[in-house]
Design a protein around this motif. Structure first.
Motif, PDB file in Angstrom:
ATOM      1  N   ASP A 145       0.834  -1.207   0.000  1.00 42.26           N
ATOM      2  CA  ASP A 145       0.000   0.000   0.000  1.00 42.26           C
ATOM      3  C   ASP A 145       0.864   1.252   0.000  1.00 42.26           C
ATOM      4  O   ASP A 145       0.573   2.231  -0.702  1.00 42.26           O
ATOM      5  N   GLU A 146       1.953   1.208   0.751  1.00 44.91           N
ATOM      6  CA  GLU A 146       2.873   2.347   0.793  1.00 44.91           C
ATOM      7  C   GLU A 146       3.607   2.485  -0.541  1.00 44.91           C
ATOM      8  O   GLU A 146       3.777   3.598  -1.057  1.00 44.91           O
ATOM      9  N   LYS A 149       1.630   4.226  -3.526  1.00 39.68           N
ATOM     10  CA  LYS A 149       1.237   5.632  -3.462  1.00 39.68           C
ATOM     11  C   LYS A 149       1.840   6.379  -4.648  1.00 39.68           C
ATOM     12  O   LYS A 149       3.053   6.487  -4.784  1.00 39.68           O
ATOM     13  N   GLY A 150       0.988   6.867  -5.530  1.00 40.40           N
ATOM     14  CA  GLY A 150       1.450   7.626  -6.682  1.00 40.40           C
ATOM     15  C   GLY A 150       2.139   6.804  -7.751  1.00 40.40           C
ATOM     16  O   GLY A 150       2.786   7.359  -8.642  1.00 40.40           O
ATOM     17  N   ASN A 185      -4.821   1.776  -1.679  1.00 41.36           N
ATOM     18  CA  ASN A 185      -3.867   1.687  -2.786  1.00 41.36           C
ATOM     19  C   ASN A 185      -3.714   0.252  -3.297  1.00 41.36           C
ATOM     20  O   ASN A 185      -3.588   0.022  -4.499  1.00 41.36           O
TER      21      ASN A 185
END
Length: 218
Positions: A145-146, A149-150, A185
């Motif tokens: 999930d981290e 991001k983007g 995400n």
């Protein structure tokens, strides 16, 4: 056709290779092997005594290639297409390989541990091992999930071997340990994967076999 893929359409590691093949429209002959059939099993074991799917046979080059990640690298080297699954940039290639291993080891194999436990008889259950596998899945979800991001794909802006690995890993993991809240995400990434034509084709072909997936029995 030069290439033959020995596989089963429900087998998650086979999905990795099928995605790679479909992503670049590589012609191949699919050879579904029923390991429960003694004659088919014996014939397959002659090709690969380990007896694990997938297995690629390249008749033109006289090569028999096991292991999903190695098969994808082999295809990218000898049958390249519009999507380079191993980036040409060395640093990006390293990241793609790292993420491929991450999904295989820390998502895929943990999911398999839970599924294997479901298939065990009651007197042979390993509930402690299954709980540990679920804990590792939750840890992996948080990392993914981290990372997402983007980011559009697992190893950056381009679809790579890491995404071939991520789809079966996350698809089956979400069945045994749902993502739940707070992992937007990861959920969004899985939906992007499922919408990609090569992935959608693999999932469509697997649908008739989904009833074989063990959904209970932890």
């Amino acid at each position: 056709m030069s290439l033959t893929l020995y596989y089963h359409p429900l087998a998650s590691f086979c999905w990795k290779v099928l995605i790679a093949l479909y992503e670049n429209d590589i012609p191949f002959t699919p050879q579904l092997v029923k390991l429960g059939d003694p004659s088919e099993r014996a014939a397959f074991l002659k090709l690969w005594p380990i007896g694990k799917f997938p297995l690629l046979r390249d008749q033109a080059r006289g090569q028999t290639v096991p292991e999903s990640s190695i098969i994808i690298e082999y295809l990218d080297q000898h049958y390249p297409g519009r999507t380079r699954l191993i980036p040409e940039d060395a640093e990006l290639a390293l990241q793609a390989r790292l993420r491929d291993r991450f999904y295989d080891l820390y998502v895929h194999m943990q999911t398999q541990a839970v599924i294997d436990n479901r298939l065990r008889p009651q007197d042979a259950k390993d509930r402690h091992g299954a709980r540990n596998a679920r804990t590792r899945l939750r840890t992996s979800y948080a990392i993914i999930d981290e990372q997402m991001k983007g980011s559009g794909w697992a190893a950056g802006a381009s679809f790579t071997i890491a995404d071939c690995s991520a789809l079966p890993a996350l698809f089956y993991a979400s069945e045994v340990e749902p993502f739940g809240n707070g992992l937007a995400n990861v959920s969004a990434y899985l939906e992007r994967l499922k919408a990609r034509p090569s992935v959608a084709r693999v999932l469509k072909e697997a649908e008739p076999y989904f009833h074989m997936f063990p959904r209970e029995g932890d």
